[in-house]
Design a protein around this motif. Structure first.
Motif, short mmCIF file in Angstrom:
data_model
loop_
_atom_site.label_atom_id
_atom_site.label_comp_id
_atom_site.label_asym_id
_atom_site.label_seq_id
_atom_site.Cartn_x
_atom_site.Cartn_y
_atom_site.Cartn_z
N MET A 238 -41.00 29.53 -25.41
CA MET A 238 -40.93 28.22 -24.76
C MET A 238 -39.52 27.97 -24.21
SD MET A 238 -43.48 25.80 -27.07
CE MET A 238 -42.27 25.56 -28.33
N GLN A 239 -38.49 28.38 -24.94
CA GLN A 239 -37.12 28.22 -24.45
C GLN A 239 -36.91 29.04 -23.18
OE1 GLN A 239 -34.17 29.00 -27.48
NE2 GLN A 239 -35.07 27.53 -28.89
N SER A 240 -37.41 30.27 -23.18
CA SER A 240 -37.27 31.12 -21.99
C SER A 240 -38.00 30.53 -20.80
CB SER A 240 -37.79 32.53 -22.28
OG SER A 240 -36.96 33.19 -23.21
N LEU A 241 -39.22 30.04 -21.02
CA LEU A 241 -39.98 29.44 -19.93
C LEU A 241 -39.27 28.21 -19.38
CD1 LEU A 241 -43.60 29.84 -21.33
CD2 LEU A 241 -42.62 31.00 -19.33
N SER A 242 -38.65 27.45 -20.25
CA SER A 242 -37.89 26.28 -19.80
C SER A 242 -36.70 26.71 -18.94
CB SER A 242 -37.40 25.49 -21.01
OG SER A 242 -36.63 24.39 -20.61
N SER A 243 -36.05 27.79 -19.33
CA SER A 243 -34.91 28.31 -18.55
C SER A 243 -35.35 28.80 -17.18
CB SER A 243 -34.23 29.45 -19.30
OG SER A 243 -33.63 28.98 -20.47
N ALA A 244 -36.56 29.32 -17.09
CA ALA A 244 -37.06 29.86 -15.83
C ALA A 244 -37.35 28.76 -14.81
CB ALA A 244 -38.32 30.69 -16.07
N GLU A 245 -37.46 27.53 -15.27
CA GLU A 245 -37.72 26.36 -14.43
C GLU A 245 -38.87 26.62 -13.46
OE1 GLU A 245 -33.84 25.43 -12.85
OE2 GLU A 245 -33.32 24.31 -14.66
N ASN A 246 -38.60 26.67 -12.16
CA ASN A 246 -39.67 26.82 -11.16
C ASN A 246 -39.81 28.24 -10.64
OD1 ASN A 246 -40.33 24.08 -11.26
ND2 ASN A 246 -38.69 23.57 -9.82
N ASP A 247 -39.20 29.20 -11.29
CA ASP A 247 -39.26 30.61 -10.88
C ASP A 247 -40.55 31.24 -11.42
OD1 ASP A 247 -38.99 33.37 -10.55
OD2 ASP A 247 -36.81 33.27 -10.74
N THR A 248 -41.60 31.22 -10.63
CA THR A 248 -42.92 31.67 -11.07
C THR A 248 -42.92 33.14 -11.49
OG1 THR A 248 -43.93 30.06 -9.60
CG2 THR A 248 -45.36 31.83 -10.41
N ALA A 249 -42.25 33.99 -10.73
CA ALA A 249 -42.21 35.42 -11.07
C ALA A 249 -41.55 35.63 -12.43
CB ALA A 249 -41.49 36.20 -9.97
N TRP A 250 -40.45 34.94 -12.66
CA TRP A 250 -39.74 35.06 -13.94
C TRP A 250 -40.63 34.56 -15.08
CZ3 TRP A 250 -34.58 32.10 -15.31
CH2 TRP A 250 -34.08 32.61 -16.51
N LYS A 251 -41.31 33.44 -14.85
CA LYS A 251 -42.20 32.91 -15.87
C LYS A 251 -43.31 33.91 -16.21
CE LYS A 251 -41.63 27.96 -15.43
NZ LYS A 251 -42.25 26.66 -15.22
N MET A 252 -43.84 34.57 -15.20
CA MET A 252 -44.89 35.56 -15.45
C MET A 252 -44.36 36.74 -16.27
SD MET A 252 -47.46 34.01 -14.40
CE MET A 252 -48.60 35.30 -14.83
N VAL B 180 -39.73 45.12 -33.06
CA VAL B 180 -38.56 44.97 -32.19
C VAL B 180 -37.72 43.79 -32.67
CG1 VAL B 180 -39.76 45.97 -30.21
CG2 VAL B 180 -39.71 43.48 -30.50
N SER B 181 -36.48 43.79 -32.21
CA SER B 181 -35.55 42.71 -32.52
C SER B 181 -35.02 42.15 -31.21
CB SER B 181 -34.40 43.27 -33.36
OG SER B 181 -33.43 42.29 -33.60
N GLY B 182 -34.89 40.84 -31.14
CA GLY B 182 -34.35 40.20 -29.95
C GLY B 182 -33.47 39.02 -30.34
N PHE B 183 -32.60 38.63 -29.41
CA PHE B 183 -31.61 37.57 -29.66
C PHE B 183 -31.52 36.66 -28.46
CE2 PHE B 183 -30.45 41.47 -31.81
CZ PHE B 183 -30.20 41.05 -33.10
N GLU B 184 -30.96 35.47 -28.71
CA GLU B 184 -30.68 34.57 -27.60
C GLU B 184 -29.50 35.10 -26.81
OE1 GLU B 184 -29.02 30.66 -28.49
OE2 GLU B 184 -28.29 31.41 -30.39
N PRO B 185 -29.32 34.78 -25.58
CA PRO B 185 -30.17 33.93 -24.74
C PRO B 185 -31.29 34.71 -24.05
CG PRO B 185 -28.20 34.47 -23.51
CD PRO B 185 -28.07 35.13 -24.87
N GLU B 186 -31.18 36.02 -24.02
CA GLU B 186 -32.20 36.85 -23.33
C GLU B 186 -33.18 37.40 -24.35
OE1 GLU B 186 -32.47 36.97 -20.09
OE2 GLU B 186 -30.61 35.87 -19.74
N TYR B 187 -34.05 36.54 -24.85
CA TYR B 187 -34.99 36.93 -25.90
C TYR B 187 -35.84 38.13 -25.54
CZ TYR B 187 -33.90 32.37 -27.97
OH TYR B 187 -33.26 31.29 -28.51
N GLU B 188 -36.15 38.26 -24.27
CA GLU B 188 -37.06 39.33 -23.84
C GLU B 188 -36.37 40.69 -23.70
OE1 GLU B 188 -38.59 35.49 -23.40
OE2 GLU B 188 -36.86 36.22 -22.28
#
Length: 158
Positions: free
Chosen positions: A80-94, A127-135
């Motif tokens: 949800m945090q990542s999706l919020s950061s993506a704002e209106n960038d549809t490709a990034w959200k996908m 896998v392990s991930g961290f903020e801010p780039e969780y993915e």
């Protein structure tokens, strides 16, 4: 599951709050519909009622953590945090949604840098991930059992 018993022993000796569920807990339908659930992980989490460190800043996600909540962290908080950061960038959200459709969060930490462990539902690796780039995650164990072994041995510090 011998590994379960070894993990419970490790948790007690490491001052973790751990409680066995009186009966096996089921995952909510929304999780079993979104993910191919690894049986070894399900066997583990369905037996637990509580599993967190003493300060409650690190925890394993358990079946009762997955329904939507009105307070605290959601099981998919980092998505949800990542999706919020993506704002209106549809490709990034996908891309974000595609990532989280493959990786099932199983552990969260909020003591300092936000981080997580997740299971790759295509091959069972953790896998392990961290903020801010969780993915942007990295494989830290080839299986859930190996992940638990690394925790017990101290190779992965929780």
């Amino acid at each position: 599951m011998q590994m379960f018993d070894e993990f419970v022993k490790w948790a007690h000796s490491s001052n973790w709050n751990i409680a066995i569920a009186p009966e096996r807990m089921a995952l909510p339908e929304c999780i079993s519909q979104r993910y191919i659930i690894p049986e070894n992980w399900l066997e583990f989490v369905s037996r637990l009622k509580t599993c967190c460190n003493a300060s409650r800043t690190k925890w394993f996600l358990l079946p009762e953590d997955f329904p939507p909540r009105s307070d605290g962290f959601q099981w998919n908080e980092f998505e949800m945090q990542s999706l919020s950061s993506a704002e209106n960038d549809t490709a990034w959200k996908m891309e974000i949604i595609s990532y989280w459709n493959r990786y099932l969060p199983i552990f969260m930490a909020v003591d300092g840098e936000y981080s997580y462990f997740a299971i790759d539902t295509t091959n069972g690796a953790v896998v392990s991930g961290f903020e801010p780039e969780y993915e942007e995650s990295e494989v830290i164990a080839e299986s859930f059992e190996m992940f638990l072994q690394k925790i017990i041995s101290g190779e992965i510090a929780l």
